[in-house]
Scaffold this motif. Sequence first.
Motif, PDB file in Angstrom:
ATOM      1  N   GLY A  40       2.109   2.364 -76.536  1.00  0.00           N
ATOM      2  CA  GLY A  40       2.638   3.719 -76.360  1.00  0.00           C
ATOM      3  C   GLY A  40       1.564   4.771 -76.531  1.00  0.00           C
ATOM      4  O   GLY A  40       0.527   4.722 -75.864  1.00  0.00           O
ATOM      5  N   ARG A  41       1.802   5.681 -77.453  1.00  0.00           N
ATOM      6  CA  ARG A  41       0.844   6.775 -77.662  1.00  0.00           C
ATOM      7  C   ARG A  41      -0.354   6.360 -78.520  1.00  0.00           C
ATOM      8  O   ARG A  41      -1.132   7.203 -78.947  1.00  0.00           O
ATOM      9  N   THR A  42      -0.494   5.078 -78.798  1.00  0.00           N
ATOM     10  CA  THR A  42      -1.772   4.562 -79.293  1.00  0.00           C
ATOM     11  C   THR A  42      -2.379   3.776 -78.144  1.00  0.00           C
ATOM     12  O   THR A  42      -1.689   2.983 -77.493  1.00  0.00           O
ATOM     13  N   GLN A 290       1.685  20.380 -77.747  1.00  0.00           N
ATOM     14  CA  GLN A 290       1.357  20.536 -76.321  1.00  0.00           C
ATOM     15  C   GLN A 290      -0.151  20.550 -76.126  1.00  0.00           C
ATOM     16  O   GLN A 290      -0.667  21.096 -75.157  1.00  0.00           O
ATOM     17  N   GLY A 291      -0.863  19.935 -77.065  1.00  0.00           N
ATOM     18  CA  GLY A 291      -2.316  20.081 -77.073  1.00  0.00           C
ATOM     19  C   GLY A 291      -3.049  19.041 -76.259  1.00  0.00           C
ATOM     20  O   GLY A 291      -2.487  18.325 -75.428  1.00  0.00           O
ATOM     21  N   THR A 292      -4.346  18.996 -76.526  1.00  0.00           N
ATOM     22  CA  THR A 292      -5.194  18.067 -75.804  1.00  0.00           C
ATOM     23  C   THR A 292      -6.195  17.431 -76.754  1.00  0.00           C
ATOM     24  O   THR A 292      -6.568  18.032 -77.767  1.00  0.00           O
ATOM     25  N   THR A 381       4.467  14.286 -74.541  1.00  0.00           N
ATOM     26  CA  THR A 381       4.262  14.777 -75.907  1.00  0.00           C
ATOM     27  C   THR A 381       2.942  14.205 -76.419  1.00  0.00           C
ATOM     28  O   THR A 381       2.553  13.127 -76.001  1.00  0.00           O
ATOM     29  N   THR A 382       2.337  14.903 -77.368  1.00  0.00           N
ATOM     30  CA  THR A 382       1.197  14.301 -78.070  1.00  0.00           C
ATOM     31  C   THR A 382       1.730  13.767 -79.399  1.00  0.00           C
ATOM     32  O   THR A 382       2.537  12.854 -79.399  1.00  0.00           O
TER      33      THR A 382
END
Length: 442
Positions: A40-42, A290-292, A381-382
Motif C-alpha cells: 500500500g502506502r509503504t 495533501q503534500g508531497t 492520500t499521503t
Amino acid sequence: MQSVDVVVIGAGFAGLTAARELGNAGLSVLTLEARDRIGGRTWTDHRLGHDLELGANWVHWVQPHVWAEMTRYGREMIRSPRAEEAYWRSREDGVRQGTLEEFMDLIEEGQRELVKDVAAAIPRGTEPTVGTIQELDRRSIQDGLDMLRLTPEGRVANEAVWVGHVNAPLDQVGLSSALRWVAATGGHWELMHEASSTYRVVDGLRAFTDLIAADVPGEIRLNTVVTAVTQLGDTEDDAAGVIVETADGTQIRARRVVSTLPVNAITEITFTPELPAAWLRQHGETVASQGTKVWMRAAGHVPRFFAYGSQHDALSVLKAEFYLSDEHGDYTILVGFGPQHTRIDLDDVASVQSAVDRLRPGLEITEVTAHDWMTDPFAQTTWMTHRPRQLTRDLLELQQPAGAVHFATTDNANLWGGFIDGAIESGLREAKRVKDALLERP
Ligand SMILES: Cc1cc2nc3c(=O)[nH]c(=O)nc-3n(C[C@H](O)[C@H](O)[C@H](O)COP(=O)(O)OP(=O)(O)OC[C@H]3O[C@@H](n4cnc5c(N)ncnc54)[C@H](O)[C@@H]3O)c2cc1C
C-alpha cells in the motif's frame, strides 16, 4: 462462485495484519489487492542507485503496534543521519545557516506552547476524542500558532516544522493532529519529532511487509480492483453475507468484508447499502493531508544537513539522507517534503531545483524521483491528518462496522492515526471483531 469466510480489501499494513489474524484463527480469508504489489502506502523501490521509501519511512519504539511486529519479524532499525548543518528562513527570502542546537532553540518556545494543554486535551493517547479536545478541535494548527507571540523567524520555522509533520497548509489541519501525536508520546514534543522522522527499518518496509504476507494463510490476489461490495439481507442482518465484485466481473461471496481503503479513496468502491454517514461526510470534505515527498540526487558529497523553508514554499523541509558514488562521481540523496502536491512538478528537475534553492542554496539537483500519492487512485492520500473537527466528529463512527462490512485503516486508528502503527492497530481491531462474530456463530 468462490465463497470464503472473509474478504480483506487491500494488502497494506492494515489488510495484511487483519488477513494474518483471521487466517490464523482458522477462518478462510481472501485478500484482494488492486496494485501489482503489496504494501500500500509503504513502497520500497530501487531508484537513484539506492533502495528508497517512496511512501512511509520512519518507525519508533513508542509505536507499540509497529514495535510488536518489528520484534515478531526480527526487524532492526537504523538512525537517519544526524545533521551537521541547519538552514532556515531568516526573513521571507533569506536563508540562515546555523547549528542543530540553534535551530532547536529557535523552535523550542513555539513547539512547547502549541501543545502545552495536551494533558487536558487528550489525557490518554489511546482515546484521542476524550478530553478538552472536544472544544479545541475547532482550531487549526495555524490558529494555535497565531495565538502565540513568536518572533517572525521563530514563527516561520515552527510553521515549516509542522508542515513536515502534517503535509498540508496549516490552516487546513486540525490542532488535533499536533495534540494527538504528542499525547501518543506522553506529552513530549521532542519525542514526537524523533518518533515521526528519525529511525527507518533496515532492509526497507518491503522486506517487512513480505514477511507479514508470508504469514497470511490465505491467498493474496494482486492486480485485483474491487469495484462493488453488496450486502445481502437488510442492513441490520450481518449474517446474510456479502458479494464482493472485482473489475473483471468476478464475484466472491463472503460472510464478512474488511475494507482497508483510506477515507479519500473509499468511494471508488460502490457499497450497497451506501457507506455510513461519517464516511460519506469525511470523504466529501477529504482529509487534510495533501503534500508531497520527493527524493533527489544532488551532485557531490553534501555535508549532512536539514533545511526548513516556509509553509508557503513548494518544499518546506529538506534533508540529506544517503551518500553514494558512481561513474559520474560522488552524489548525495536528499529527501524533501512540501505542503501541497500541486505546488511542484515532480517530473521537472528545474522546478525541483528552484524549490531546493529557496531552502538550501548551492546544491545542484541532477535527478528527481517521487510517487504522487494524491493522484494515485488507490490512495488519494499521503499520511492522514484531519481537518479541524473531523477527529472528534467522526472517528468513533468511522470505527464501527456497517452490517457485515468492517473498516480497518490507519485513518480510523486511535493511537497513531495516519502512521503504520495506526494501520496495524486497525487491522488487529477489526480482525478481533470479525473473529468474535464468526467463531461464535459457525
Ligand atoms: C509519502 C508518505 C510518507 C509516509 N511516512 C510515514 C512514516 O514515515 N511513518 C509512518 O508510520 N507512516 C508514514 N506514512 C503513512 C503510512 O504509509 C500509512 O499510514 C500506512 O501505510 C497505511 O496503511 P493502510 O493499510 O491503512 O493503508 P494503505 O497502505 O493505503 O493500504 C490500502 C490498500 O488498499 C488497496 N486498495 C485501494 N483501493 C482498492 C480497491 N478498489 N481494490 C483492491 N485494493 C484496493 C491499496 O492499493 C492499498 O494496498 C507515509 C505515507 C506516505 C504516502
